[in-house]
Scaffold this motif. Structure first.
Motif, PDB file in Angstrom:
ATOM      1  N   LYS A 161      25.817 -30.435 -63.663  1.00 22.52           N
ATOM      2  CA  LYS A 161      26.571 -31.405 -62.858  1.00 22.52           C
ATOM      3  C   LYS A 161      25.652 -32.487 -62.305  1.00 22.52           C
ATOM      4  O   LYS A 161      26.018 -33.657 -62.248  1.00 22.52           O
ATOM      5  CB  LYS A 161      27.311 -30.698 -61.729  1.00 22.52           C
ATOM      6  N   GLN A 162      24.439 -32.098 -61.907  1.00 23.78           N
ATOM      7  CA  GLN A 162      23.484 -33.091 -61.392  1.00 23.78           C
ATOM      8  C   GLN A 162      23.078 -34.075 -62.485  1.00 23.78           C
ATOM      9  O   GLN A 162      22.973 -35.281 -62.233  1.00 23.78           O
ATOM     10  CB  GLN A 162      22.264 -32.394 -60.785  1.00 23.78           C
ATOM     11  N   PHE A 163      22.847 -33.578 -63.700  1.00 25.40           N
ATOM     12  CA  PHE A 163      22.544 -34.470 -64.827  1.00 25.40           C
ATOM     13  C   PHE A 163      23.710 -35.429 -65.053  1.00 25.40           C
ATOM     14  O   PHE A 163      23.527 -36.629 -65.262  1.00 25.40           O
ATOM     15  CB  PHE A 163      22.275 -33.684 -66.111  1.00 25.40           C
ATOM     16  N   THR A 175      21.665 -24.111 -65.357  1.00 26.83           N
ATOM     17  CA  THR A 175      22.780 -23.672 -64.523  1.00 26.83           C
ATOM     18  C   THR A 175      23.880 -24.727 -64.533  1.00 26.83           C
ATOM     19  O   THR A 175      23.657 -25.881 -64.908  1.00 26.83           O
ATOM     20  CB  THR A 175      22.313 -23.457 -63.069  1.00 26.83           C
ATOM     21  N   GLU A 176      25.052 -24.329 -64.084  1.00 27.40           N
ATOM     22  CA  GLU A 176      26.166 -25.276 -63.981  1.00 27.40           C
ATOM     23  C   GLU A 176      25.843 -26.377 -62.973  1.00 27.40           C
ATOM     24  O   GLU A 176      26.157 -27.549 -63.195  1.00 27.40           O
ATOM     25  CB  GLU A 176      27.434 -24.537 -63.567  1.00 27.40           C
ATOM     26  N   LEU A 177      25.175 -26.026 -61.882  1.00 24.71           N
ATOM     27  CA  LEU A 177      24.786 -27.017 -60.875  1.00 24.71           C
ATOM     28  C   LEU A 177      23.859 -28.071 -61.475  1.00 24.71           C
ATOM     29  O   LEU A 177      24.043 -29.270 -61.243  1.00 24.71           O
ATOM     30  CB  LEU A 177      24.112 -26.338 -59.682  1.00 24.71           C
ATOM     31  N   MET A 178      22.881 -27.633 -62.269  1.00 27.96           N
ATOM     32  CA  MET A 178      21.954 -28.580 -62.896  1.00 27.96           C
ATOM     33  C   MET A 178      22.712 -29.498 -63.864  1.00 27.96           C
ATOM     34  O   MET A 178      22.461 -30.694 -63.924  1.00 27.96           O
ATOM     35  CB  MET A 178      20.840 -27.836 -63.625  1.00 27.96           C
ATOM     36  N   ARG A 182      26.033 -41.220 -64.653  1.00 25.95           N
ATOM     37  CA  ARG A 182      27.217 -42.068 -64.403  1.00 25.95           C
ATOM     38  C   ARG A 182      26.836 -43.463 -64.041  1.00 25.95           C
ATOM     39  O   ARG A 182      26.009 -43.906 -63.490  1.00 25.95           O
ATOM     40  CB  ARG A 182      28.081 -41.488 -63.305  1.00 25.95           C
ATOM     41  N   ASN A 204      26.031 -36.445 -62.946  1.00 25.64           N
ATOM     42  CA  ASN A 204      26.117 -37.434 -61.873  1.00 25.64           C
ATOM     43  C   ASN A 204      25.038 -38.494 -61.997  1.00 25.64           C
ATOM     44  O   ASN A 204      25.268 -39.669 -61.702  1.00 25.64           O
ATOM     45  CB  ASN A 204      26.018 -36.747 -60.500  1.00 25.64           C
ATOM     46  N   PHE A 205      23.855 -38.100 -62.469  1.00 23.28           N
ATOM     47  CA  PHE A 205      22.766 -39.060 -62.650  1.00 23.28           C
ATOM     48  C   PHE A 205      23.089 -40.072 -63.745  1.00 23.28           C
ATOM     49  O   PHE A 205      22.761 -41.249 -63.636  1.00 23.28           O
ATOM     50  CB  PHE A 205      21.467 -38.296 -63.015  1.00 23.28           C
TER      51      PHE A 205
END
Length: 93
Positions: free
Chosen positions: A86-88, A81-84, A93, A90-91
């Protein structure tokens, strides 16, 4: 790097200091091809590129980030998903 990039307008490579190399291209097509082709590596080291603006000192430009693709294998279809994504991101960074 000149052998890898094959610039049509030529290139001048200068070793500045503090692990900084100045690549001067003589055609805008070459600049854009190298910048859009990133990330680049040399001897397994990431090359961080920055297009200098008029008057910028190449020795004081902050070189701390680079864009690159990350491929995730074996992610279950329900987590694609797009949320997943984005979480990857952010992790990492």
């Amino acid at each position: 790097m000149a052998d890898l990039w094959h610039p049509i307008g030529g290139i001048c490579i200068s070793n500045l200091r503090d692990k900084r190399i100045l690549f001067q291209f003589f055609h805008e097509v070459d600049v854009q091809r190298v910048l859009t082709g990133a990330p680049w590596f040399f001897n397994k080291h990431l090359i961080i590129l920055h297009e200098l603006k008029q008057g910028e000192n190449p020795l004081v430009v902050l070189l701390f980030s680079s864009e690159f693709w990350v491929q995730v294998h074996d992610l279950p279809p329900g987590l694609m998903t797009e949320l997943m994504a984005k979480q990857f991101g952010n992790f990492l960074r």
